[in-house]
Design an enzyme around this catalytic site. Structure first.
Site, mmCIF file in Angstrom:
data_model
loop_
_atom_site.group_PDB
_atom_site.id
_atom_site.type_symbol
_atom_site.label_atom_id
_atom_site.label_comp_id
_atom_site.label_asym_id
_atom_site.label_seq_id
_atom_site.Cartn_x
_atom_site.Cartn_y
_atom_site.Cartn_z
ATOM 1 N N ASN A 129 -13.230 1.386 -2.135
ATOM 2 C CA ASN A 129 -14.038 2.099 -3.127
ATOM 3 C C ASN A 129 -13.176 2.996 -4.009
ATOM 4 O OD1 ASN A 129 -16.654 2.306 -4.152
ATOM 5 N ND2 ASN A 129 -16.978 4.271 -3.179
ATOM 6 N N ARG A 134 -5.482 5.259 -8.984
ATOM 7 C CA ARG A 134 -5.642 6.348 -8.024
ATOM 8 C C ARG A 134 -5.083 5.958 -6.650
ATOM 9 N NH1 ARG A 134 -8.801 10.551 -5.565
ATOM 10 N NH2 ARG A 134 -10.237 9.208 -4.455
ATOM 11 N N ARG A 178 -11.666 8.796 3.444
ATOM 12 C CA ARG A 178 -10.690 7.897 4.053
ATOM 13 C C ARG A 178 -9.755 8.618 5.007
ATOM 14 N NH1 ARG A 178 -11.073 7.864 -1.154
ATOM 15 N NH2 ARG A 178 -12.112 6.136 -2.221
ATOM 16 N N LYS A 220 -12.469 -7.137 4.740
ATOM 17 C CA LYS A 220 -11.695 -7.237 3.503
ATOM 18 C C LYS A 220 -10.334 -6.561 3.630
ATOM 19 C CE LYS A 220 -10.120 -6.244 -0.641
ATOM 20 N NZ LYS A 220 -9.210 -5.169 -1.026
ATOM 21 N N PRO A 237 -9.009 -12.910 1.284
ATOM 22 C CA PRO A 237 -9.785 -11.673 1.158
ATOM 23 C C PRO A 237 -10.874 -11.813 0.103
ATOM 24 C CG PRO A 237 -7.412 -11.225 1.077
ATOM 25 C CD PRO A 237 -7.581 -12.703 0.970
ATOM 26 N N ASP A 239 -13.253 -9.704 -2.151
ATOM 27 C CA ASP A 239 -13.616 -8.401 -2.701
ATOM 28 C C ASP A 239 -14.610 -8.609 -3.832
ATOM 29 O OD1 ASP A 239 -12.318 -9.287 -4.946
ATOM 30 O OD2 ASP A 239 -10.504 -8.180 -4.580
#
Length: 279
Positions: A129, A134, A178, A220, A237, A239
């Site tokens: 997310n 970033r 996180r 993922k 994966p 996403d």
DNA sequence: GCCCAGGGAATCG
DNA sequence: CGATTCCATGGG
């Protein structure tokens, strides 16, 4: 491939499927960036390298030697693999449909890097997310905070260094929800309850299962760690971008289990195709 | 202020 | 089970 050694760099020539730009800009790694002079620079194993594309089939790598290349970069860049062969395999597995043909054409030159497993794990936990700029900032901040400083910059922290940092400090660094995930991952690796190097020897499904025992690691993130950090090219994966691709180009459904041993590479082609083709 | 970002856990029904 | 909601933070 041929290799020539100079004072502070080497030149690789007669390469096939090697695009500096695409390799480092396809979202698989977070510590490499393009520089204004047209190269790409970043840190691997605590050493800062610079790559420049000299022609379609030749590349220069600065701050390395033949010996260092053989010890570190050859494997990192997966130069032991035949990407032309893999591309043909992938196209066949997809039944040679137009989408995969165009995706391979667009993404030709991407290589799946063999990155450090722990760095990949933490980086993709951070990725959830979150957006790529970033993610890069947070990874770099973590390296500055508790990585090892040398002449080239900061190495990626060890599991122990992140455990020592503590979950509160991780929160202060704006990792948000996180923080406990990063802490749990570092703890499990430091204690040895997860043996990342050992996972490389297990079959892919077992490795994915083990990785998901870490808090904040779902299918993922586990798949990305397996693909980019454990050399499991047969992971695909899924996403948000890949979901979009599947809905858009394969509305009847696509059975990922039939996509062969190199399906992870096909995933990268499709990701790159959808993410960057209109940029 | 609202929306989204290479998701995942908790909590529903 | 599948579908929703919440999670921190920053940029557009």
């Amino acid at each position: 491939m041929k290799i020539k050694e100079y004072k502070n760099h080497i030149e690789l020539s007669e390469l096939s499927c090697f695009s500096v730009e695409k390799i480092f800009d396809c979202g698989q790694c977070f510590r490499f960036d393009p520089d204004p002079e047209g190269g790409v620079s970043g840190i691997y194993r605590g050493r800062k390298y610079r790559f420049t594309q000299e022609s379609e089939d030749s590349v220069r790598i600065y701050n390395t030697s033949k010996a260092d290349f053989n010890d570190n970069l050859f494997s990192f860049l997966s130069l032991d693999l035949d990407y032309d062969m893999m591309n043909i395999d992938i196209e066949g597995r997809f039944g040679g449909d137009v989408t995969i043909k165009e995706a391979i054409e667009a993404g030709k030159g991407i290589r799946i890097l063999r990155q450090d497993a722990f760095e990949t794990l933490i980086s993709f936990i951070i990725s959830q997310n979150n957006n790529i700029p970033r993610i890069k900032k947070l990874v770099e901040a973590l390296c500055r905070e508790c990585g090892e400083k040398n002449g080239d910059g900061y190495s990626f922290p060890t599991p122990e260094a992140i455990v020592d940092l503590g979950v509160d400090k991780l929160r202060e660094m704006k990792t948000g929800f996180r923080a406990p995930y990063i802490y749990d991952a570092a703890t499990k690796v430091a204690e040895g309850s997860i043996d990342l190097e050992g996972l490389k020897n297990l079959d892919t499904d077992t490795a994915l299962c083990e990785l998901q025992k870490i808090k904040g690691v779902g299918l993922k993130v586990a798949s990305c760690v397996a693909l980019f950090g454990l050399n499991k090219l047969d992971t695909f994966p899924v996403d948000v971008w890949i979901k979009r691709v599947l809905e858009k180009y394969y509305p009847e459904g696509l059975d990922i289990n039939t996509l062969g041993n190199y399906r992870g590479l096909s995933q990268q082609y499709l990701f790159y195709y959808e993410r960057y083709k209109n940029v």
